[in-house]
Design an enzyme around this catalytic site. Structure first.
Site, mmCIF file in Angstrom:
data_model
loop_
_atom_site.group_PDB
_atom_site.id
_atom_site.type_symbol
_atom_site.label_atom_id
_atom_site.label_comp_id
_atom_site.label_asym_id
_atom_site.label_seq_id
_atom_site.Cartn_x
_atom_site.Cartn_y
_atom_site.Cartn_z
ATOM 1 C CG PHE A 256 89.679 27.350 32.366
ATOM 2 C CD1 PHE A 256 90.927 27.592 32.617
ATOM 3 C CD2 PHE A 256 88.748 27.199 32.247
ATOM 4 C CE1 PHE A 256 90.836 27.429 34.479
ATOM 5 C CE2 PHE A 256 88.109 26.406 33.562
ATOM 6 C CZ PHE A 256 89.103 26.846 34.951
ATOM 7 C CD GLU A 257 91.183 19.605 32.480
ATOM 8 O OE1 GLU A 257 90.627 20.282 33.323
ATOM 9 O OE2 GLU A 257 91.237 19.210 30.799
ATOM 10 N N PRO A 258 89.150 22.899 33.186
ATOM 11 C CG PRO A 258 87.422 22.519 33.454
ATOM 12 C CD PRO A 258 88.677 22.512 32.619
#
Length: 490
Positions: A256-258
């Site tokens: 996950f890349e916020p």
């Protein structure tokens, strides 16, 4: 009374069989030759290479004004318009956006091919168009980062990576994309990008020509209905790709890349599919990969319109192999280098990076790594056992200009140990395709075999020169092959 009941029963059977037949047809996938013929017929002829600007697209957008709803969504940092094209009247909304990174234009080309296809009529594709038009409402944003496209660079005019600006929305382009998503509320989204040509399918020498991902929406990389739909749709796309480029599809890591748009649009409730266009041997302008984009996007839209993605399993998605970054342009194995009077055999991995030159490009070679290079795969590989590193020279006599040097003369100079020539009248940065370094503002050239060095040297067997390495290109001095060399005057 009984006869009427029997007649009604027969009508009911006919209705059920008819529904079953229609349902079976509805879930059939599109035939690959059918899709390929659509591409060949509707490929946009005005786009022939991957370096184009926002102004180049304006007449192509306007020619679709009678079939698409064209809307200016806003302007970029430098004031260039960002436009959407809407088509269809179905209940399922799909949004497709491309060129968030200015130098990632492959899918943009495919979208204009798709526009031509969608607005046509009166041919064997009409039933497909009718299905798409009545099932889907499509919103296309073909160029999110026009300022980056202007100079063919990844980032926007603020030097911000738009794909890391989904939350802060510092850039006007990020605000435009977020507003488009929020106002349209698509059920599906297609995030269209390009990746480095050095991506491979993990632990194989096969180039990852297309990479895919259903991005995670949280750190736990959980799978809900929204993300699951994207995964299943990708499975259908991959089945098509395996017919065309078997073993050349990779899957991105789903960490996950916020800050990323894909991850957040998935989180906001849109089933999001990332398509990354990599490389394909013999296709530097990505025209074949453009075709692949057209085919898989049309395939995916058909899946969505029929909900046929439901027949695929999430397990099939995870069976797609990961991609990796193990490819290089050239590997030289067991080259002898001398240090402190001693010789050591080393492997060298070389990559040739692209740089911009108006509507084309040149390359700059670089030694990426050396030592034991068995974890890399080279587009070219040479066993240099018994061959040693040898420096090259600059030819003393000046030539008048580039036109005064032929490829044959350049090859003969290489055989004599010269890696560079000088010209009197030239322009630093001017492009050429000679198999030798050309100097105009410099008296010498950079060279070396250590990491970060410019790979300009010879491979010699004793005093006999066997190969020249010119800007990372391998040239066999005994049996030279014709190559497309993209070099510049230094």
């Amino acid at each position: 009374m009984k006869r009427n009941q029997f007649s009604l029963f027969l009508l009911f059977l006919v209705f059920i069989i008819g529904c079953k037949t229609a349902n079976e047809e509805k879930f059939e996938s599109l035939d690959t030759p059918f899709l390929e013929s659509a591409f060949e017929r509707f490929k946009e002829p005005a786009i022939t290479h991957r370096r184009f600007k926002q102004a180049d697209l304006q007449p192509l957008i306007q020619k679709h004004q009678n079939s698409f709803q064209i809307t200016e969504l806003g302007k970029s940092v430098e004031g260039r318009s960002i436009t959407s094209l809407d088509w269809g009247k179905g209940s399922t909304k799909v949004m497709l956006w491309s060129q968030m990174h200015g130098n990632e234009s492959t899918a943009t080309m495919a979208l204009f091919d798709l526009f031509n296809f969608l607005e046509a009529s009166g041919d064997e594709f009409d039933s497909l168009r009718s299905l798409l038009k009545t099932s889907l409402s499509l919103k296309f944003i073909p160029m999110i980062n026009p300022d980056g496209a202007e100079v063919f660079q990844r980032r926007n005019a603020l030097d911000i990576d738009l794909n890391r600006d989904a939350i802060s929305q510092i850039s006007p382009e990020a605000v435009i994309l977020k507003n488009a998503r929020d106002s349209f509320e698509p059920e599906f989204g297609f995030n269209l990008h390009d990746q480095q040509v050095y991506y491979n399918v993990v632990n194989t020498a096969k180039q990852a020509t297309i990479s895919v991902l259903a991005p995670a929406y949280n750190y736990e990389t959980e799978i809900n209905e929204v993300r699951g739909r994207a995964m299943k749709t990708i499975v259908g796309m991959n089945r098509l790709l395996q017919e065309l480029i078997p073993g050349q599809v990779g899957k991105y890591d789903d960490a996950f890349e916020p800050r990323a748009f894909g991850d957040n649009i998935q989180k906001w409730g849109t089933s999001t599919i990332l398509i990354e266009s990599g490389g394909y041997v013999g296709d530097p302008e990505k025209q074949y990969i453009r075709k692949l984009n057209f085919l898989i996007i049309l395939n995916a839209l058909h899946q969505i319109s029929t909900q046929s993605y439901e027949q695929h399993s999430i397990d099939e998605y995870f069976a797609i192999p990961d991609n990796d970054l193990q490819l290089v342009d050239l590997i030289i194995k067991e080259m002898q280098v001398e240090v402190e009077g001693k010789k050591f055999p080393v492997d060298i991995a070389i990559r040739r990076r692209e740089s911009n030159a108006d509507s084309t490009f040149y390359v700059t070679g670089n030694v990426e790594d050396l030592g034991d290079m068995q974890v890399y795969f080279g587009f070219e590989e040479i066993d240099a056992t018994g061959l040693s590193f040898k420096e090259g020279k600059v030819f003393e006599q000046e030539f008048e200009n580039l036109a005064a040097i032929s490829s044959e003369e350049a090859m003969e100079l290489l055989r004599q140990g010269y890696l560079g020539v000088k010209i009197k009248n030239g322009k630093p940065g001017e492009l050429h395709q000679l198999p030798i370094l050309v100097l105009q503002s410099k008296k010498d050239f950079n060279f070396g075999w250590k990491t970060g060095s410019s790979p300009n040297f010879f491979l010699a067997e004793g005093d006999l020169l066997k190969y020249a390495i010119v800007n990372g290109y391998l040239i066999d001095l005994e049996n030279p092959e014709e190559q497309v060399l993209k070099q510049r005057v230094f």
